[in-house]
Design a protein around this motif. Structure first.
Motif, PDB file in Angstrom:
ATOM      1  N   LEU A 263      81.262  48.313  40.937  1.00 16.19           N
ATOM      2  CA  LEU A 263      80.975  47.178  40.065  1.00 16.19           C
ATOM      3  C   LEU A 263      80.660  45.982  40.954  1.00 16.19           C
ATOM      4  N   ALA A 264      79.443  45.483  40.850  1.00 18.27           N
ATOM      5  CA  ALA A 264      78.979  44.403  41.719  1.00 18.27           C
ATOM      6  C   ALA A 264      79.544  43.052  41.274  1.00 18.27           C
ATOM      7  N   PRO A 265      79.507  42.039  42.152  1.00 21.13           N
ATOM      8  CA  PRO A 265      80.053  40.722  41.797  1.00 21.13           C
ATOM      9  C   PRO A 265      79.448  40.129  40.531  1.00 21.13           C
TER      10      PRO A 265
ATOM     11  N   ASP B 265      85.551  45.209  51.079  1.00 23.61           N
ATOM     12  CA  ASP B 265      85.293  44.123  52.024  1.00 23.61           C
ATOM     13  C   ASP B 265      84.142  44.406  52.981  1.00 23.61           C
ATOM     14  N   TYR B 266      83.842  45.694  53.196  1.00 28.25           N
ATOM     15  CA  TYR B 266      82.806  46.073  54.167  1.00 28.25           C
ATOM     16  C   TYR B 266      81.938  47.184  53.601  1.00 28.25           C
ATOM     17  N   ASN B 267      80.723  47.277  54.125  1.00 25.93           N
ATOM     18  CA  ASN B 267      79.871  48.450  53.929  1.00 25.93           C
ATOM     19  C   ASN B 267      79.707  49.126  55.281  1.00 25.93           C
ATOM     20  N   ASN B 268      80.136  50.374  55.377  1.00 26.48           N
ATOM     21  CA  ASN B 268      79.971  51.161  56.593  1.00 26.48           C
ATOM     22  C   ASN B 268      78.781  52.096  56.423  1.00 26.48           C
ATOM     23  N   PHE B 269      77.814  51.999  57.315  1.00 20.80           N
ATOM     24  CA  PHE B 269      76.654  52.886  57.306  1.00 20.80           C
ATOM     25  C   PHE B 269      76.761  53.814  58.513  1.00 20.80           C
TER      26      PHE B 269
ATOM     27  N   ARG C 189      78.286  48.159  60.495  1.00 23.21           N
ATOM     28  CA  ARG C 189      79.446  47.815  59.660  1.00 23.21           C
ATOM     29  C   ARG C 189      79.272  46.367  59.261  1.00 23.21           C
ATOM     30  N   ILE C 190      79.067  46.144  57.972  1.00 17.44           N
ATOM     31  CA  ILE C 190      78.687  44.824  57.486  1.00 17.44           C
ATOM     32  C   ILE C 190      79.768  44.284  56.558  1.00 17.44           C
ATOM     33  N   LYS C 191      80.251  43.087  56.843  1.00 17.89           N
ATOM     34  CA  LYS C 191      81.212  42.423  55.970  1.00 17.89           C
ATOM     35  C   LYS C 191      80.481  41.878  54.757  1.00 17.89           C
ATOM     36  N   THR C 192      81.024  42.104  53.572  1.00 15.47           N
ATOM     37  CA  THR C 192      80.327  41.697  52.350  1.00 15.47           C
ATOM     38  C   THR C 192      80.382  40.189  52.105  1.00 15.47           C
ATOM     39  N   ASN C 193      81.508  39.551  52.453  1.00 15.79           N
ATOM     40  CA  ASN C 193      81.706  38.118  52.157  1.00 15.79           C
ATOM     41  C   ASN C 193      81.417  37.815  50.688  1.00 15.79           C
ATOM     42  N   ALA C 194      81.744  38.753  49.812  1.00 15.18           N
ATOM     43  CA  ALA C 194      81.319  38.657  48.421  1.00 15.18           C
ATOM     44  C   ALA C 194      81.925  37.467  47.693  1.00 15.18           C
ATOM     45  N   ILE C 195      83.222  37.261  47.854  1.00 16.10           N
ATOM     46  CA  ILE C 195      83.863  36.157  47.119  1.00 16.10           C
ATOM     47  C   ILE C 195      83.305  34.817  47.579  1.00 16.10           C
ATOM     48  N   LYS C 196      83.095  34.676  48.873  1.00 14.51           N
ATOM     49  CA  LYS C 196      82.547  33.427  49.406  1.00 14.51           C
ATOM     50  C   LYS C 196      81.120  33.196  48.904  1.00 14.51           C
ATOM     51  N   LYS C 197      80.315  34.244  48.879  1.00 15.74           N
ATOM     52  CA  LYS C 197      78.905  34.094  48.518  1.00 15.74           C
ATOM     53  C   LYS C 197      78.663  34.120  47.010  1.00 15.74           C
ATOM     54  N   PHE C 198      79.414  34.968  46.301  1.00 16.22           N
ATOM     55  CA  PHE C 198      79.093  35.205  44.894  1.00 16.22           C
ATOM     56  C   PHE C 198      80.208  34.818  43.930  1.00 16.22           C
ATOM     57  N   GLY C 199      81.383  34.497  44.462  1.00 14.98           N
ATOM     58  CA  GLY C 199      82.485  34.070  43.612  1.00 14.98           C
ATOM     59  C   GLY C 199      83.342  35.201  43.077  1.00 14.98           C
ATOM     60  N   GLN C 200      82.915  36.446  43.289  1.00 10.25           N
ATOM     61  CA  GLN C 200      83.652  37.618  42.828  1.00 10.25           C
ATOM     62  C   GLN C 200      83.501  38.726  43.868  1.00 10.25           C
TER      63      GLN C 200
ATOM     64  N   TYR D 246      73.093  40.243  43.482  1.00  8.02           N
ATOM     65  CA  TYR D 246      74.463  39.916  43.097  1.00  8.02           C
ATOM     66  C   TYR D 246      74.672  38.438  42.774  1.00  8.02           C
ATOM     67  N   ASP D 247      73.776  37.602  43.251  1.00 13.07           N
ATOM     68  CA  ASP D 247      73.894  36.168  43.010  1.00 13.07           C
ATOM     69  C   ASP D 247      73.169  35.810  41.715  1.00 13.07           C
ATOM     70  N   TYR D 248      73.628  36.402  40.632  1.00 13.57           N
ATOM     71  CA  TYR D 248      72.994  36.243  39.331  1.00 13.57           C
ATOM     72  C   TYR D 248      74.053  35.726  38.389  1.00 13.57           C
ATOM     73  N   LYS D 249      73.954  34.453  38.048  1.00 12.02           N
ATOM     74  CA  LYS D 249      75.027  33.785  37.312  1.00 12.02           C
ATOM     75  C   LYS D 249      74.623  33.543  35.871  1.00 12.02           C
ATOM     76  N   ILE D 250      75.510  33.908  34.964  1.00 13.88           N
ATOM     77  CA  ILE D 250      75.363  33.598  33.545  1.00 13.88           C
ATOM     78  C   ILE D 250      76.674  33.005  33.077  1.00 13.88           C
ATOM     79  N   LYS D 251      76.596  31.910  32.358  1.00 20.88           N
ATOM     80  CA  LYS D 251      77.799  31.280  31.795  1.00 20.88           C
ATOM     81  C   LYS D 251      77.707  31.277  30.277  1.00 20.88           C
ATOM     82  N   TRP D 252      78.800  31.680  29.641  1.00 21.17           N
ATOM     83  CA  TRP D 252      78.816  31.785  28.202  1.00 21.17           C
ATOM     84  C   TRP D 252      78.557  30.444  27.518  1.00 21.17           C
ATOM     85  N   ASP D 253      79.063  29.377  28.094  1.00 24.75           N
ATOM     86  CA  ASP D 253      78.959  28.071  27.445  1.00 24.75           C
ATOM     87  C   ASP D 253      77.632  27.377  27.726  1.00 24.75           C
ATOM     88  N   ASP D 254      76.807  27.935  28.634  1.00 18.67           N
ATOM     89  CA  ASP D 254      75.494  27.346  28.873  1.00 18.67           C
ATOM     90  C   ASP D 254      74.543  27.728  27.742  1.00 18.67           C
TER      91      ASP D 254
END
Length: 403
Positions: A49-51, A74-78, A88-99, A394-402
């Motif tokens: 499940l993506a951010p 936290d990482y993707n290992n190829f 070996r790539i760190k996702t940094n998902a929370i920092k970049k995408f909030g989730q 993954y950087d695709y934001k939708i807000k219910w109140d918008d």
């Protein structure tokens, strides 16, 4: 214009249908779900499940429950099939995408959505396989194979890649297409493979590419790993393999297919109690996702190859956006809601489809030389650019109140 005063009929109690019903409830719009199977599905392999998908669940108040039930990545290992690290790539998902990225079993995610729908009083009707649709001036009628009939204001087909809704409204004009691969997957207890995991197998999505197969695995809970694989095969051969091989024979075939892969791959297969199998399809690009008072969402409208890793997240995005549009056009101006939905969603889905088809080439049968070249290019690209080239997914934001 008159207000919609009959419930919206949702065909399918999968991720798309359940989340749509929850968002419609949030918007104050009544709906009822009709599912062909006798109960909520408790089978299936694991999913990522993506951010962007986790962000949608946050709008339903379910993100924390899903994160706690699964495993954050936290990482993707190829690696190549011998286990050599390509990157070996760190996702940094929370920092970049909030989730975060979350791995979880399909059954667990499905159950979380189902229980929330039940708690909110949403009607879910089982063993209701759609047979026909009858549209009239005042509404629309769903006719099921038990000859029961239900009248509603609109019908939303959220019934997956083999959608009965799509086949009915478009007269079977757009059949699903074979991707060229069949897939398998399963779950293995950590205790069975712990000694083979190595230093970097516990916090990552592990992806490896062979000469004639792809294999991925990760934890989906603290005590259990999930694994999945795909093999290129002609469609008729894939159907023959999946339909006629008993479970143990399929497991033996996979053990042979992946015997040269690094550990823990062979042990993951050997120690799975149940191997899940599937023929991998996607959808051609449909010219329209709606007709009259019926619209398709999720895999029914735009199933993409599992290579995308975004199937569940795209379904969740669809559900939220369509519910927002139906809230906006709460009068009977549903054609505007349907038209806006397709114009908003189709460019994103087509971009995801093209990206998945491109990456399918990495999983095709390779000679030793072409596999070496593939692995070398993958390693160079990943080490130079990391996962940044995929941030748009993954950087695709939708807000219910918008609005």
């Amino acid at each position: 214009m008159e207000t919609i005063n009959k419930p919206i009929i949702i065909i399918g109690a999968g991720y798309a249908g359940l989340s749509l019903a929850l968002f419609l409830k949030k918007a104050g719009i009544p709906s009822a779900i009709f599912e062909a199977y006798p109960d909520v599905k408790s089978i299936g392999a694991g999913i990522g499940l993506a951010p962007n998908g986790v962000s949608i669940l946050q709008e339903l108040g379910l993100s924390e429950k899903v994160i706690n039930a699964g495993k954050t990545i936290d990482y993707n290992n190829f690696r190549n099939y011998k286990g050599k690290f390509l990157a070996r790539i760190k996702t940094n998902a929370i920092k970049k995408f909030g989730q975060p990225f979350v791995t979880i079993s399909r059954a667990t995610l499905h159950q979380i959505l189902y229980q929330e729908a039940i708690e909110q009083g949403i009607g879910i009707n089982f063993q209701k396989r759609l047979k026909d649709i009858n549209e009239h001036t005042e509404g629309i009628i769903a006719i099921f194979d038990d000859e029961s009939r239900v009248e509603g204001s609109l019908i939303i087909g959220a019934d997956g890649i083999h959608s009965a809704t799509r086949k009915i409204i478009f007269n079977n004009a757009f059949p699903e297409e074979y991707t060229g691969f069949y897939g398998s997957g399963g779950f293995t207890q950590r205790s069975a493979v712990w000694q083979h995991l190595g230093q970097y197998g516990h916090d990552a999505l592990n992806l490896s590419f062979g000469l004639s197969g792809f294999f991925g695995f990760s934890f989906q809970s603290k005590d259990e790993l999930m694994w999945w694989c795909s093999l290129e095969l002609p469609e008729q051969d894939a159907k023959q393999t999946l339909m006629n091989l008993p479970a143990e024979a399929l497991k033996n075939k996979l053990a042979t297919d992946y015997k040269d892969f690094y550990q823990p791959v062979p042990q993951l297969i050997a120690n799975s109690d149940h191997v899940i199998k599937t023929i991998m399809y996607d959808m051609p690009s449909l010219p329209e996702w709606h007709k009259g008072k019926t619209i398709l969402i999720g895999d029914a409208a735009h199933a993409v190859s599992p290579t995308s890793g975004l199937g569940a997240s795209l379904a969740l995005e669809d559900a939220m956006i369509l519910a927002k549009l139906l809230r906006k056009y709460i009068t009977a101006d549903y054609p505007k809601a349907f038209s806006d939905f397709q114009s908003i969603r189709k460019p994103r889905v087509e971009k995801v489809r093209a990206d998945a088809q491109k990456h399918n080439n990495d999983k095709k049968v390779h000679s030793p030389i072409s596999a070496w070249f593939r692995d070398a290019m993958m390693s160079i690209f990943l080490r130079l650019f990391g996962l940044g080239a995929t941030d748009w997914k993954y950087d695709y934001k939708i807000k219910w109140d918008d609005q």
